[in-house]
Structures are given as C-alpha cells and as structure tokens.
Design a protein around this motif. Structure first.
Motif, short mmCIF file in Angstrom:
data_model
loop_
_atom_site.label_atom_id
_atom_site.label_comp_id
_atom_site.label_asym_id
_atom_site.label_seq_id
_atom_site.Cartn_x
_atom_site.Cartn_y
_atom_site.Cartn_z
N SER A 45 0.91 -1.18 0.09
CA SER A 45 0.08 0.01 -0.03
C SER A 45 0.70 1.19 0.03
O SER A 45 1.96 1.41 0.61
N ILE A 103 0.85 9.13 -10.82
CA ILE A 103 0.85 8.05 -9.59
C ILE A 103 0.17 6.91 -10.11
O ILE A 103 0.63 5.84 -9.67
N ALA A 107 1.73 3.20 -9.73
CA ALA A 107 1.26 2.09 -8.97
C ALA A 107 1.03 0.56 -9.89
O ALA A 107 1.14 -0.52 -9.25
N VAL A 112 0.87 -2.08 -6.80
CA VAL A 112 0.66 -1.49 -5.67
C VAL A 112 -1.01 -2.26 -5.42
O VAL A 112 -1.58 -2.03 -6.47
N ILE A 115 -4.01 2.26 -2.59
CA ILE A 115 -3.69 3.86 -2.48
C ILE A 115 -4.63 4.49 -1.62
O ILE A 115 -5.79 4.54 -1.58
N TYR A 265 -5.37 -1.90 -8.17
CA TYR A 265 -5.30 -1.33 -6.90
C TYR A 265 -6.62 -0.94 -6.36
O TYR A 265 -7.60 -0.40 -7.22
N VAL A 267 -8.77 2.17 -3.82
CA VAL A 267 -8.26 3.49 -3.47
C VAL A 267 -9.54 3.96 -2.38
O VAL A 267 -10.52 3.64 -2.32
N VAL A 371 7.13 8.88 -5.29
CA VAL A 371 6.54 7.37 -5.56
C VAL A 371 7.37 6.75 -6.43
O VAL A 371 7.39 5.48 -6.28
#
Length: 389
Positions: A45, A103, A107, A112, A115, A265, A267, A371
């Motif tokens: 994360s 971003i 990810a 990832v 987020i 991912y 959110v 990031v």
C-alpha cells in the motif's frame, strides 16, 4: 467525500480466445501477454496527500526585519512577520490530471494493491465549482476520483463513471494496461464486470454481468444493476459465443490470492494522517509502515541485514507514506487527534523512517517523483517477500 473507498480490483490470465479472428500478437516483449505469478496474500500500500494536486499549498515562511543597532547590522526575526505563502504545484486542469496519471502509472508498474489519499491540511478550502469540478474545492477527492477511474477497466468506465468535469482529460492519459484490463478477444478465468440486470423468474435468482466479452455472463447471485463485480468464469476448452457463459461472483482479492495475478489497486480516502492507520481495511492493520523524509535513514538500510532498520521478508501488509510539498511533519501538525494523543514527532508513527534520495541535488523532490523513486528502491524488498520460500 472523506472516507470514500473504492472496491478492490485484482488480476487475470490472458489468453487469446480460440474463436478470435484477429491475428496473434507478434512481439518479443514478455509483458505483451500476462502470466500469473505465485499466489500471494501479502499486499503493498502507498499513502499520499491530495494537496499535491492543489493549485498551491500554504507554506510558512519566516521573514526578517533589518535593524541597525549600535552601528551593527542585525537580522531579527519577528513572529508577527510570518506569512502563509503559496507554492505552486499543478496549476491547470490538464496538469492536475497528468499528475494523477503519474501516480497511477507508478502504482500499476510496481503492483501496488492499495492507494490511500489523505488530507494533510495543507490545501486551501474553496467553495465547489459551479460545474462540479473538485480539484480546487477538494483536491483529496479529485485525486481519489481520477485514480479510481484510471484503475477501472476501460469497458466498465462508461457504466461506472458518469460524465464529470474531473475526468474531462483523463481519457487522454497513458493507459495503465493492467492484467484485468482485458480485451474482448482475450480469455481469462477472472474478469471484472458490471451487473446489468437480475432475473427472478426461476427458483434461483441470477444476475447478468457485462464482462467485456462477446456476450453477458450469468452469475447465481443477486446484484444491483451498476455494481462492479469480480467474476470467476467456468473453465472451458473452447469459447463458443452460442453457449451461455456461466461464472461466480468472487472477492476481488481472489485473482491475486488464488490465481497469482496482479489485479489492480483499490483507492480509499482518509480524513487525516492518523486515519490512514485507524481506518485500515486489513485485519491487524499494517504490520510494517515506512515514512519518507530527507531526514530519514538511507533506503538501502531496509535490505541490510546488519542494520536495525532491516525489514525481514515476513511482512503481510506493507505501507509506504509519502508527504506533500510541506512534508509529513505538516500533516502531523494538522491532525488534532494525533496531537491530543501526545504524538510530537511524526517519525514516531512509523516502523521505519527512510530517506529515498541521500544527497539529492534539488531542494525538493515532488511527491509524484518520490513515489517512483520509493517504489523502485523498495522493489527488491517486495520481490524478496513475493518469492517462494
């Protein structure tokens, strides 16, 4: 808007449908066709403030008054001379959307799983725009909104995201092209879909789901129309559009935990830095949390077995938190609950306090840059955890 959360998404095996008429892809890139890896239950994360997409953030500067005392020149700081000065980040709507895209791309590339967009108290609040555009009024929601849109498979976006000013230029961003962003001619046992209708005519209730294939999929569960759902299709030797496609609605974690696919991912929004931890959706919370700061230890110490900052390859839920223009220290000062709890140093909130770029050549590293840098630096740590024992 605070506290909003999107449904998690996860992976799928990509094979060309036997009945597809298009020619097979001729490419030497292994990534052109997704293949499953080792199934995993551990997650990665990241958390970052929505203020990074604000037109400006308010940063405190201390000004000095020049005085001539006894023929000696002095610079004396005056507390009343402190001002809040704007530092520009993303100015135009196109720049704000592009920042979100950076971003999202990071990810996707580094797999990832979650987020978290938190409010660090550094973005000025303004009345909502007349047309509903939120980047100026609520940059936290804006970042959440665009990230959620980009994660969604293209064939579902029209059904799940009505036309909105926040998303006006999002369609022009580079595609994330994740494993669950399947083409219609590709076959995978897992797919993302959106419920179209429910049939109660028989004794068993079923729902029709659009999974982006040539026909709808029937699942034996009642789903509200417009609901996003992860579907596991029944195995079949050959795809036949004349036959009914059957599937099962499953957890969005299943493609990752059972099939070994990266499935995108989720959110969520957090109203403060502390809420990143207290509202964690994972049982037991994050067992390893990493804060980023230029005052931290080198990121290399995380993989150094001789260092006290070494992270063993046994973690289950790893969280990396990035600060905005003003840093994580300002996020702490804006969190009244943490201050009331007696937290005085933001680094005390984390298991590790890490400097991503030792001896950086620029005064600042933008969050979207941090990031990419951070996830690159942590790649070996993540790979070591994902490797079979």
């Amino acid at each position: 808007m605070a506290g909003a959360t999107s449904k998690k998404r996860k992976h799928a095996q990509v094979e060309k449908l036997p009945s597809a008429t298009s020619a097979s892809v001729d490419t030497s890139k292994p990534t052109a066709v997704f293949t499953p890896k080792n199934p995993r239950t551990q997650t990665l994360s990241i958390a970052l403030p929505g203020s990074i997409v604000a037109k400006y953030v308010l940063v405190l500067f201390l000004y000095f008054r020049f005085l001539d005392i006894s023929e000696t020149k002095w610079f004396l700081p005056l507390a009343l001379s402190t001002v809040l000065t704007p530092v520009y980040s993303a100015v135009t709507p196109e720049q704000k959307t592009a920042l979100c895209g950076q971003i999202a791309r990071a990810a996707a590339v580094f797999e990832v799983d979650e987020i978290v967009v938190f409010d660090d108290g550094q973005a000025p609040k303004k009345p909502p725009e007349a047309n509903g555009y939120t980047a100026y009024a609520d940059p936290n929601f804006f970042l959440y909104h665009v990230l959620s849109y980009l994660e969604t498979p293209p064939h579902l976006r029209k059904a799940l995201f009505p036309m909105h000013p926040d998303l006006r230029t999002a369609g022009a961003l580079p595609s994330l092209d994740m494993p669950h962003h399947l083409r219609s001619e590709e076959w995978c046992v897992y797919r993302e879909g959106v419920a179209v209708s429910t049939d109660r005519s028989n004794s068993a209730v079923t729902s029709t789901v659009d999974c982006g294939l040539g026909q709808y999929v029937t699942v034996p569960v009642e789903l509200e129309a417009g609901t996003r759902v992860t579907v596991k299709l029944e195995e079949q030797l050959q795809y036949d559009i004349a036959k009914e496609l059957l599937g099962t609605a499953v957890s969005p974690d299943l493609p990752r935990e059972e099939g070994g696919y990266y499935w995108g991912y989720s959110v969520r929004q957090a109203s403060s830095l502390g809420a990143v931890f207290t509202e964690c959706a994972f049982d037991g919370g994050y067992d390893i949390s990493i804060g980023t700061s230029e005052r931290g230890q080198p990121v290399s110490t995380l993989s150094d077995v001789s260092s006290s900052d070494h992270v063993p390859s046994s973690w289950q839920h790893l969280l990396v938190v990035f600060g905005g223009v003003a840093g994580l220290e300002k996020a702490l000062s804006a969190d009244s609950e943490l201050l009331q709890a007696g937290v005085t140093e933001v680094k005390d909130m984390f298991d590790r306090w890490i400097n991503l770029v030792v001896g950086q050549g620029s005064r600042t590293i933008r969050t979207e840059e941090a990031v990419w840098i951070g996830l690159t630096g942590l790649r070996s740590l993540v790979e070591a955890r994902n490797s079979p024992v």
